[in-house]
Design a protein around this motif. Sequence first.
Motif, PDB file in Angstrom:
ATOM      1  N   VAL A 126       0.853  -1.285  -0.018  1.00 53.15           N
ATOM      2  CA  VAL A 126       0.128   0.168  -0.007  1.00 53.15           C
ATOM      3  C   VAL A 126       0.857   1.338   0.084  1.00 53.15           C
ATOM      4  N   GLU A 127       1.093   1.945  -1.050  1.00 53.17           N
ATOM      5  CA  GLU A 127       1.679   3.193  -1.105  1.00 53.17           C
ATOM      6  C   GLU A 127       0.834   4.494  -1.165  1.00 53.17           C
ATOM      7  N   TYR A 128       1.127   5.161  -0.065  1.00 53.49           N
ATOM      8  CA  TYR A 128       0.273   6.424   0.159  1.00 53.49           C
ATOM      9  C   TYR A 128       1.006   7.569   0.560  1.00 53.49           C
ATOM     10  N   VAL A 129       0.545   8.889   0.623  1.00 51.87           N
ATOM     11  CA  VAL A 129       1.039  10.131   0.820  1.00 51.87           C
ATOM     12  C   VAL A 129       1.928  10.399  -0.058  1.00 51.87           C
ATOM     13  N   SER A 130       3.320   9.855  -0.218  1.00 47.07           N
ATOM     14  CA  SER A 130       3.986   9.990  -1.381  1.00 47.07           C
ATOM     15  C   SER A 130       3.975  11.567  -1.906  1.00 47.07           C
ATOM     16  N   ALA A 131       3.939  12.208  -0.781  1.00 46.05           N
ATOM     17  CA  ALA A 131       4.039  13.891  -1.395  1.00 46.05           C
ATOM     18  C   ALA A 131       5.511  14.337  -1.745  1.00 46.05           C
ATOM     19  N   ARG A 143      -5.676  13.676   4.141  1.00 50.34           N
ATOM     20  CA  ARG A 143      -6.709  12.662   3.749  1.00 50.34           C
ATOM     21  C   ARG A 143      -6.123  11.274   3.348  1.00 50.34           C
ATOM     22  N   GLY A 144      -5.113  11.554   2.209  1.00 46.59           N
ATOM     23  CA  GLY A 144      -4.478  10.306   1.655  1.00 46.59           C
ATOM     24  C   GLY A 144      -3.765   9.670   2.795  1.00 46.59           C
ATOM     25  N   ALA A 145      -3.099  10.266   3.647  1.00 51.52           N
ATOM     26  CA  ALA A 145      -2.546   9.421   4.750  1.00 51.52           C
ATOM     27  C   ALA A 145      -3.220   8.640   5.858  1.00 51.52           C
ATOM     28  N   VAL A 146      -4.463   9.226   6.158  1.00 51.80           N
ATOM     29  CA  VAL A 146      -5.214   8.726   6.958  1.00 51.80           C
ATOM     30  C   VAL A 146      -5.987   7.468   6.310  1.00 51.80           C
ATOM     31  N   PHE A 147      -6.324   7.802   4.903  1.00 52.06           N
ATOM     32  CA  PHE A 147      -7.095   6.590   4.321  1.00 52.06           C
ATOM     33  C   PHE A 147      -5.981   5.495   4.078  1.00 52.06           C
ATOM     34  N   GLY A 148      -4.794   5.894   3.511  1.00 53.13           N
ATOM     35  CA  GLY A 148      -3.994   4.838   3.269  1.00 53.13           C
ATOM     36  C   GLY A 148      -3.503   3.968   4.611  1.00 53.13           C
ATOM     37  N   ARG A 246       8.265  13.074   8.093  1.00 55.23           N
ATOM     38  CA  ARG A 246       7.974  12.002   9.052  1.00 55.23           C
ATOM     39  C   ARG A 246       7.518  12.236  10.383  1.00 55.23           C
ATOM     40  N   SER A 247       8.050  13.713  10.654  1.00 54.68           N
ATOM     41  CA  SER A 247       7.386  14.144  11.860  1.00 54.68           C
ATOM     42  C   SER A 247       5.885  14.520  11.874  1.00 54.68           C
ATOM     43  N   ASP A 248       5.746  14.847  10.662  1.00 54.26           N
ATOM     44  CA  ASP A 248       4.174  15.135  10.315  1.00 54.26           C
ATOM     45  C   ASP A 248       3.356  13.974  10.579  1.00 54.26           C
ATOM     46  N   LEU A 249       3.716  13.034   9.947  1.00 54.24           N
ATOM     47  CA  LEU A 249       3.213  11.420   9.874  1.00 54.24           C
ATOM     48  C   LEU A 249       3.084  11.250  11.253  1.00 54.24           C
ATOM     49  N   ALA A 250       3.904  11.335  11.903  1.00 58.83           N
ATOM     50  CA  ALA A 250       4.018  10.599  13.365  1.00 58.83           C
ATOM     51  C   ALA A 250       3.109  11.435  14.214  1.00 58.83           C
ATOM     52  N   GLN A 251       2.679  12.659  13.931  1.00 55.59           N
ATOM     53  CA  GLN A 251       1.580  13.524  14.642  1.00 55.59           C
ATOM     54  C   GLN A 251       0.300  12.655  14.370  1.00 55.59           C
ATOM     55  N   LEU A 252      -0.016  11.860  13.405  1.00 53.30           N
ATOM     56  CA  LEU A 252      -1.011  11.212  13.142  1.00 53.30           C
ATOM     57  C   LEU A 252      -0.990   9.323  13.499  1.00 53.30           C
ATOM     58  N   GLY A 253       0.448   9.350  14.015  1.00 51.94           N
ATOM     59  CA  GLY A 253       0.300   8.014  14.561  1.00 51.94           C
ATOM     60  C   GLY A 253       0.662   7.135  13.253  1.00 51.94           C
ATOM     61  N   ILE A 254       1.387   7.625  12.378  1.00 55.51           N
ATOM     62  CA  ILE A 254       1.619   6.884  11.089  1.00 55.51           C
ATOM     63  C   ILE A 254       3.149   6.553  11.062  1.00 55.51           C
ATOM     64  N   GLU A 255       3.549   5.317  10.914  1.00 54.08           N
ATOM     65  CA  GLU A 255       4.648   4.993  10.471  1.00 54.08           C
ATOM     66  C   GLU A 255       4.755   4.089   9.205  1.00 54.08           C
ATOM     67  N   MET A 256       5.798   4.568   8.339  1.00 53.38           N
ATOM     68  CA  MET A 256       5.702   3.611   7.179  1.00 53.38           C
ATOM     69  C   MET A 256       6.847   2.588   7.342  1.00 53.38           C
ATOM     70  N   ASP A 351      -2.205   1.905  -4.886  1.00 54.25           N
ATOM     71  CA  ASP A 351      -1.539   3.179  -4.733  1.00 54.25           C
ATOM     72  C   ASP A 351      -2.653   4.385  -4.380  1.00 54.25           C
ATOM     73  N   VAL A 352      -2.578   4.968  -3.297  1.00 54.56           N
ATOM     74  CA  VAL A 352      -3.154   6.253  -3.162  1.00 54.56           C
ATOM     75  C   VAL A 352      -3.037   7.351  -3.584  1.00 54.56           C
ATOM     76  N   PHE A 353      -3.610   7.848  -4.361  1.00 59.00           N
ATOM     77  CA  PHE A 353      -3.235   9.363  -5.247  1.00 59.00           C
ATOM     78  C   PHE A 353      -4.440  10.176  -4.863  1.00 59.00           C
ATOM     79  N   GLY A 354      -3.890  11.576  -5.200  1.00 58.49           N
ATOM     80  CA  GLY A 354      -4.834  12.785  -4.863  1.00 58.49           C
ATOM     81  C   GLY A 354      -5.707  12.843  -6.089  1.00 58.49           C
ATOM     82  N   ALA A 355      -6.674  13.590  -6.187  1.00 57.76           N
ATOM     83  CA  ALA A 355      -7.823  13.743  -7.098  1.00 57.76           C
ATOM     84  C   ALA A 355      -7.093  14.287  -8.395  1.00 57.76           C
ATOM     85  N   ASP A 356      -6.025  14.969  -8.332  1.00 50.71           N
ATOM     86  CA  ASP A 356      -5.631  15.723  -9.597  1.00 50.71           C
ATOM     87  C   ASP A 356      -4.687  14.468 -10.243  1.00 50.71           C
ATOM     88  N   HIS A 357      -4.558  13.179  -9.853  1.00 53.92           N
ATOM     89  CA  HIS A 357      -3.835  12.130 -10.690  1.00 53.92           C
ATOM     90  C   HIS A 357      -4.964  11.288 -11.429  1.00 53.92           C
TER      91      HIS A 357
END
Length: 581
Positions: A126-131, A143-148, A246-256, A351-357
């Motif tokens: 599952v590939e997500y965020v990828s900003a 939204r993409g981070a939480v969904f993924g 990585r610090s931003d993702l940690a705020q949401l409890g997300i670890e890749m 793959d989790v992409f933004g709507a612009d993709h």
Amino acid sequence: MNLFSEIRSLVLDALAQMQAEGTLPEGLSFDNVAVEPPRDAAHGDMATNAAMVLAKPAKMKPRYIADALAAKLADDARVTSAEVAGPGFLNLRLADAAWHGVLSAILEQGTAYGRSDMGQGKKVNVEYVSANPTGPLHVGHTRGAVFGDALASLLDYAGYDVTREYYINDGGAQVDVLARSVYLRYLEAHGEAVEFPDGTYPGEYLVEVGQTLKDKVGDAYVGKGEEVWLQEIRNFATDAMMDLIRSDLAQLGIEMDVFFSEKSLYGTGRIEAALESLDAKGLIYEGVLEPPKGKKPEDWEPREQTLFKSTEHGDDVDRPVKKSDGSWTYFAPDIAYHFDKVSRGFDELIDVFGADHGGYVKRMKAAVSALSDGKVPLDIKLTQLVKLWKNGEPFKMSKRAGNFVTLRDVVDQVGSDVTRFVMLTRKNDASLDFDFDKVLEQSRENPVFYVQYAHARIQSVLRRAAEAGIATDEATLKATDLAKVGHEAELAVAKKLAEWPRLVEIAARTNEPHRVAFYLYELAGDFHALWNRGNELHELRFIQDGDAATSQAKIALAQTVAVVISAGLGILGVTPAQEMR
């Protein structure tokens, strides 16, 4: 335990008996026979479409099949009635003991109740965020981070071997722009007045990066041309931005599990290897594309390019992978990246992409289909825009970011738990209004509060039971006589709990974690309805004065609700509330 699966097995066994007896012909496929909740609960507890899907291949009237099947099912102790409706639908009502069995299973299994082996250990990426690593994550990335992340947790819960992956887009021109922006902040740290040209990144988040660079290299780059510092600052800035992300993702409890660098594909032969794989299959050629729709002929200059025959794998047009000047298109490294995923042995890719993709979906699916010879499916989920509101007005941009609202802005306002739950209250491809006032509101209209309040109420029951000297430990609740749970309002809760394992499998099969949030809201609604009935009917209150045994049975029911809410919130990455303040 999955009661719906058990009753489906009962239906399949009955159909097999009907074949053995000659009531049904041999050779029928039962794959499309389903057992599910009826559309109207008044019609029964479960419904099966068996007669409807078997009628045509069996060359029989569905009503005849349904009547024969109903007679077979009625012999089972769990089935109190099997009624044929309409042209051949079969509605079943189950004995109270069947629902008590669900409660016992939850008490026995805890949050493992609902876990499935559906995935059979298949490896899913599952590939997500990828900003782009050019700044802090914004609300769209959130939204993409939480969904993924919720999707990855859901698939893990359903028995898949999941890898969470972030693709670092550090190979393109945007990273050069980042380096130039950091250089301006570096000069500013040396006391120089600077201006940010259009296209650079003026956000204040780069002030600290510029200062850190000064602390590291002193004035070594002051007054020097890009040939001296561009590559070094590019690497330095990318590392700094990835630390920030990585610090931003940690705020949401997300670890890749994996951070994969696009840059690692360049100059290593990996892009060439991916295209050679396609070329060996006859899918790479030199050609000229038709002008894009809407282009006037005078605006179009036909050029020979290296093209991928993506139309042979479902795309609308073939896609260029190398420009006429010999440089790679944006698509080429993406093909190489997915070739790497396929080579790593994943059974499925998401793959989790933004709507612009949206325009990228068909070509990427075509590439993976070609690279894997159709053996590795790719599902691409698009997350639509998030509109932020506060005090009835659109939420202002972040000063720190310069031109957008950051993930940290949102989490700082409402917390990680609220952020995550609200982001999953709409299907991923539907736009989402995020109102900072409403998501903190204590009302039924706020699904976060409604679900958390149900869990907190149950914890309050446990605390009051302890004060009353009623034992509610795990062993006691497992041994309690659940036959004391028999009111229709109580059984309604048990019936909703029985849907949880089925819901998990449906959500995992469709890659739709929002279904979990919807289910939790419905379960909370059934529990609150039971609670409110208890205000009217003394016999529905969880603590029955002077009757510890009955109290324990009712508390056991409440505890099963807490268990399933905890399991569901765990998938969503939300911490269950112990009390509401």
